[in-house]
Write a protein that holds these residues in place. Structure first.
Motif, PDB file in Angstrom:
ATOM      1  N   PHE A  17       1.111   5.635   5.234  1.00 35.70           N
ATOM      2  CA  PHE A  17       1.902   5.659   6.461  1.00 35.70           C
ATOM      3  C   PHE A  17       1.612   4.441   7.331  1.00 35.70           C
ATOM      4  O   PHE A  17       2.529   3.872   7.936  1.00 35.70           O
ATOM      5  CB  PHE A  17       1.629   6.941   7.249  1.00 35.70           C
ATOM      6  N   ARG A  18       0.352   4.023   7.403  1.00 36.55           N
ATOM      7  CA  ARG A  18       0.035   2.813   8.168  1.00 36.55           C
ATOM      8  C   ARG A  18       0.746   1.601   7.564  1.00 36.55           C
ATOM      9  O   ARG A  18       1.251   0.745   8.303  1.00 36.55           O
ATOM     10  CB  ARG A  18      -1.479   2.589   8.203  1.00 36.55           C
ATOM     11  N   ASP A  19       0.782   1.525   6.250  1.00 32.46           N
ATOM     12  CA  ASP A  19       1.501   0.447   5.581  1.00 32.46           C
ATOM     13  C   ASP A  19       2.990   0.514   5.923  1.00 32.46           C
ATOM     14  O   ASP A  19       3.614  -0.492   6.265  1.00 32.46           O
ATOM     15  CB  ASP A  19       1.300   0.564   4.066  1.00 32.46           C
ATOM     16  N   PHE A  20       3.555   1.728   5.865  1.00 34.05           N
ATOM     17  CA  PHE A  20       4.969   1.951   6.184  1.00 34.05           C
ATOM     18  C   PHE A  20       5.268   1.511   7.609  1.00 34.05           C
ATOM     19  O   PHE A  20       6.252   0.794   7.864  1.00 34.05           O
ATOM     20  CB  PHE A  20       5.290   3.442   6.011  1.00 34.05           C
ATOM     21  N   ARG A  21       4.405   1.926   8.539  1.00 33.67           N
ATOM     22  CA  ARG A  21       4.662   1.641   9.948  1.00 33.67           C
ATOM     23  C   ARG A  21       4.576   0.143  10.241  1.00 33.67           C
ATOM     24  O   ARG A  21       5.359  -0.391  11.031  1.00 33.67           O
ATOM     25  CB  ARG A  21       3.665   2.398  10.816  1.00 33.67           C
ATOM     26  N   GLY A  22       3.642  -0.543   9.596  1.00 30.84           N
ATOM     27  CA  GLY A  22       3.542  -1.984   9.785  1.00 30.84           C
ATOM     28  C   GLY A  22       4.772  -2.707   9.279  1.00 30.84           C
ATOM     29  O   GLY A  22       5.321  -3.593   9.943  1.00 30.84           O
ATOM     30  N   ARG A  23       5.235  -2.344   8.073  1.00 33.90           N
ATOM     31  CA  ARG A  23       6.436  -2.974   7.501  1.00 33.90           C
ATOM     32  C   ARG A  23       7.658  -2.672   8.367  1.00 33.90           C
ATOM     33  O   ARG A  23       8.506  -3.548   8.604  1.00 33.90           O
ATOM     34  CB  ARG A  23       6.671  -2.471   6.069  1.00 33.90           C
ATOM     35  N   ARG A  24       7.748  -1.432   8.828  1.00 42.15           N
ATOM     36  CA  ARG A  24       8.879  -1.027   9.663  1.00 42.15           C
ATOM     37  C   ARG A  24       8.912  -1.831  10.957  1.00 42.15           C
ATOM     38  O   ARG A  24       9.971  -2.312  11.384  1.00 42.15           O
ATOM     39  CB  ARG A  24       8.764   0.465   9.961  1.00 42.15           C
ATOM     40  N   ALA A  25       7.745  -2.010  11.600  1.00 48.31           N
ATOM     41  CA  ALA A  25       7.687  -2.765  12.852  1.00 48.31           C
ATOM     42  C   ALA A  25       8.140  -4.205  12.642  1.00 48.31           C
ATOM     43  O   ALA A  25       8.859  -4.773  13.475  1.00 48.31           O
ATOM     44  CB  ALA A  25       6.256  -2.741  13.408  1.00 48.31           C
ATOM     45  N   GLY A  26       7.746  -4.805  11.522  1.00 47.79           N
ATOM     46  CA  GLY A  26       8.169  -6.172  11.230  1.00 47.79           C
ATOM     47  C   GLY A  26       9.676  -6.278  11.066  1.00 47.79           C
ATOM     48  O   GLY A  26      10.310  -7.206  11.602  1.00 47.79           O
ATOM     49  N   MET A  27      10.278  -5.330  10.351  1.00 51.33           N
ATOM     50  CA  MET A  27      11.726  -5.378  10.120  1.00 51.33           C
ATOM     51  C   MET A  27      12.501  -5.127  11.408  1.00 51.33           C
ATOM     52  O   MET A  27      13.559  -5.724  11.639  1.00 51.33           O
ATOM     53  CB  MET A  27      12.108  -4.370   9.033  1.00 51.33           C
ATOM     54  N   TRP A 102      14.656   0.924   1.665  1.00 51.25           N
ATOM     55  CA  TRP A 102      13.564   0.198   1.008  1.00 51.25           C
ATOM     56  C   TRP A 102      12.204   0.714   1.457  1.00 51.25           C
ATOM     57  O   TRP A 102      11.297   0.893   0.644  1.00 51.25           O
ATOM     58  CB  TRP A 102      13.686  -1.295   1.306  1.00 51.25           C
ATOM     59  N   LEU A 103      12.049   0.961   2.751  1.00 55.08           N
ATOM     60  CA  LEU A 103      10.774   1.461   3.254  1.00 55.08           C
ATOM     61  C   LEU A 103      10.397   2.794   2.609  1.00 55.08           C
ATOM     62  O   LEU A 103       9.238   3.015   2.241  1.00 55.08           O
ATOM     63  CB  LEU A 103      10.836   1.627   4.771  1.00 55.08           C
ATOM     64  N   LEU A 104      11.359   3.680   2.475  1.00 50.78           N
ATOM     65  CA  LEU A 104      11.079   4.964   1.827  1.00 50.78           C
ATOM     66  C   LEU A 104      10.714   4.763   0.362  1.00 50.78           C
ATOM     67  O   LEU A 104       9.800   5.414  -0.160  1.00 50.78           O
ATOM     68  CB  LEU A 104      12.297   5.886   1.941  1.00 50.78           C
ATOM     69  N   ALA A 105      11.422   3.845  -0.302  1.00 52.48           N
ATOM     70  CA  ALA A 105      11.132   3.571  -1.708  1.00 52.48           C
ATOM     71  C   ALA A 105       9.706   3.059  -1.881  1.00 52.48           C
ATOM     72  O   ALA A 105       8.979   3.493  -2.785  1.00 52.48           O
ATOM     73  CB  ALA A 105      12.136   2.555  -2.260  1.00 52.48           C
ATOM     74  N   VAL A 106       9.291   2.138  -1.008  1.00 59.48           N
ATOM     75  CA  VAL A 106       7.942   1.582  -1.101  1.00 59.48           C
ATOM     76  C   VAL A 106       6.897   2.662  -0.822  1.00 59.48           C
ATOM     77  O   VAL A 106       5.895   2.783  -1.536  1.00 59.48           O
ATOM     78  CB  VAL A 106       7.762   0.403  -0.115  1.00 59.48           C
ATOM     79  N   ALA A 107       7.125   3.475   0.204  1.00 58.74           N
ATOM     80  CA  ALA A 107       6.153   4.508   0.568  1.00 58.74           C
ATOM     81  C   ALA A 107       5.954   5.506  -0.570  1.00 58.74           C
ATOM     82  O   ALA A 107       4.818   5.861  -0.917  1.00 58.74           O
ATOM     83  CB  ALA A 107       6.606   5.231   1.837  1.00 58.74           C
ATOM     84  N   PHE A 108       7.042   5.952  -1.167  1.00 59.92           N
ATOM     85  CA  PHE A 108       6.902   6.959  -2.210  1.00 59.92           C
ATOM     86  C   PHE A 108       6.543   6.338  -3.564  1.00 59.92           C
ATOM     87  O   PHE A 108       6.041   7.029  -4.448  1.00 59.92           O
ATOM     88  CB  PHE A 108       8.147   7.842  -2.257  1.00 59.92           C
ATOM     89  N   TYR A 109       6.765   5.061  -3.711  1.00 63.07           N
ATOM     90  CA  TYR A 109       6.214   4.338  -4.862  1.00 63.07           C
ATOM     91  C   TYR A 109       4.690   4.379  -4.788  1.00 63.07           C
ATOM     92  O   TYR A 109       4.011   4.700  -5.768  1.00 63.07           O
ATOM     93  CB  TYR A 109       6.718   2.896  -4.858  1.00 63.07           C
ATOM     94  N   PHE A 110       4.146   4.055  -3.613  1.00 65.76           N
ATOM     95  CA  PHE A 110       2.696   4.131  -3.437  1.00 65.76           C
ATOM     96  C   PHE A 110       2.210   5.557  -3.653  1.00 65.76           C
ATOM     97  O   PHE A 110       1.163   5.787  -4.267  1.00 65.76           O
ATOM     98  CB  PHE A 110       2.289   3.656  -2.042  1.00 65.76           C
ATOM     99  N   GLY A 111       2.977   6.532  -3.129  1.00 68.09           N
ATOM    100  CA  GLY A 111       2.576   7.927  -3.304  1.00 68.09           C
ATOM    101  C   GLY A 111       2.470   8.310  -4.771  1.00 68.09           C
ATOM    102  O   GLY A 111       1.535   9.004  -5.180  1.00 68.09           O
ATOM    103  N   ALA A 112       3.426   7.837  -5.563  1.00 76.13           N
ATOM    104  CA  ALA A 112       3.388   8.135  -6.998  1.00 76.13           C
ATOM    105  C   ALA A 112       2.229   7.417  -7.679  1.00 76.13           C
ATOM    106  O   ALA A 112       1.507   7.997  -8.501  1.00 76.13           O
ATOM    107  CB  ALA A 112       4.714   7.737  -7.643  1.00 76.13           C
ATOM    108  N   ARG A 113       2.033   6.148  -7.350  1.00 76.17           N
ATOM    109  CA  ARG A 113       0.964   5.371  -7.974  1.00 76.17           C
ATOM    110  C   ARG A 113      -0.420   5.884  -7.589  1.00 76.17           C
ATOM    111  O   ARG A 113      -1.369   5.803  -8.357  1.00 76.17           O
ATOM    112  CB  ARG A 113       1.090   3.891  -7.588  1.00 76.17           C
ATOM    113  N   PHE A 114      -0.532   6.433  -6.369  1.00 77.27           N
ATOM    114  CA  PHE A 114      -1.828   6.937  -5.913  1.00 77.27           C
ATOM    115  C   PHE A 114      -2.036   8.398  -6.298  1.00 77.27           C
ATOM    116  O   PHE A 114      -3.042   9.001  -5.931  1.00 77.27           O
ATOM    117  CB  PHE A 114      -1.956   6.792  -4.395  1.00 77.27           C
ATOM    118  N   GLY A 115      -1.066   8.980  -6.986  1.00 76.32           N
ATOM    119  CA  GLY A 115      -1.214  10.348  -7.471  1.00 76.32           C
ATOM    120  C   GLY A 115      -1.175  11.405  -6.399  1.00 76.32           C
ATOM    121  O   GLY A 115      -1.882  12.416  -6.478  1.00 76.32           O
ATOM    122  N   PHE A 116      -0.337  11.225  -5.389  1.00 70.79           N
ATOM    123  CA  PHE A 116      -0.249  12.219  -4.322  1.00 70.79           C
ATOM    124  C   PHE A 116       0.248  13.557  -4.866  1.00 70.79           C
ATOM    125  O   PHE A 116       1.193  13.598  -5.657  1.00 70.79           O
ATOM    126  CB  PHE A 116       0.707  11.743  -3.223  1.00 70.79           C
TER     127      PHE A 116
END
Length: 255
Positions: A17-27, A102-116
């Motif tokens: 979520f911190r990663d998501f929020r940082g990317r979102r703020a930049g966009m 894109w932000l949702l795709a990146v967030a849930f990509y990380f979720g899948a890779r991290f085994g959430f």
């Protein structure tokens, strides 16, 4: 947030979520306060370009990654090709929609890779869903919803003073958001008004109102901004008769 396998097990929903929020703020910055620079970089004469949000709250317009498949999901390609074929407002809204996807795709990509697991995915989505979308920030959708809510609230209770609906723009150009309920006898109506103020969103960073922060309203687009986001202090605001946010100032200069 890198993709090293060794780090996957230690990542949490809060990390993503911190990663998501940082990317979102930049966009959001690219599409609001930095819109003139963003517009110029999206030259239709160039190749396929993408808008990337970075975890450190910055942004860049660049070509997509060359590797296939890429390390992360890619943003929408060719946003620059539509720039001169659409009204600027509609073009920015379109880029905002693709940015949200894109932000949702990146967030849930990380979720899948991290085994959430199911609970971690739900927690991540709930944190994301508590923020307005980039599209809502750019188009002012949440601002209109807030004005409708405050209008209905004021018709029910016009006596509230501390946490009343936002003053009309003709009466004030800036305000310091009041602190939470100071009077123990304020009652439920004031609590309702306070919750509505918490839904006020900064047109630059997209964040909600926080206690005792200075805000200023643009006389052109009528969006509200943290003073710190647009570099306006309360003292400086006292001398501004008609405030124009960076986005509206750049539009007029370009016209």
């Amino acid at each position: 947030m890198d993709g090293g396998d060794g780090a996957y097990s230690s990542r949490t929903a809060e990390d993503v979520f911190r990663d998501f929020r940082g990317r979102r703020a930049g966009m959001i910055k690219a599409l609001t306060t930095d819109v003139e620079k963003f517009y110029q970089l999206c030259d239709p004469e160039k190749e396929n370009l993408c808008l990337y949000g970075l975890p450190n709250e910055t942004w860049e317009v660049t070509l997509p990654a060359e590797e296939v498949p890429p390390e992360l999901p890619e943003p929408a390609l060719g946003i620059n090709f539509a720039r001169d074929g659409m009204d600027e407002k509609d073009w920015l809204a379109l880029v905002a929609v693709h940015s949200d996807a894109w932000l949702l795709a990146v967030a849930f990509y990380f979720g899948a890779r991290f085994g959430f697991d199911k609970e971690s995915r739900r927690r991540l989505f709930n944190m994301i869903n508590n923020l307005p979308t980039i599209y809502e920030v750019v188009t002012g959708t949440t601002k209109r919803q807030f004005k409708e809510k405050t209008s209905n609230s004021s018709s029910k209770n016009k006596s509230s003073s501390k946490m009343q609906s936002r003053p009309a723009e003709s009466q004030t150009k800036a305000l310091r958001m009041p602190t939470p309920k100071e009077d123990e006898d304020s009652g439920a109506d004031e609590e309702e008004d306070e919750q509505e103020h918490e839904n006020t969103l900064c047109g630059a960073c997209g964040d909600n109102y926080a206690n005792d922060e200075f805000w200023i309203c643009c006389d052109v687009c009528e969006r509200w901004f943290h003073g710190k986001c647009v570099k306006i202090t309360p003292a400086r605001a006292e001398h501004i008769k008609h405030y124009k946010c960076p986005s509206c100032s750049n539009k007029r200069a370009r016209a």
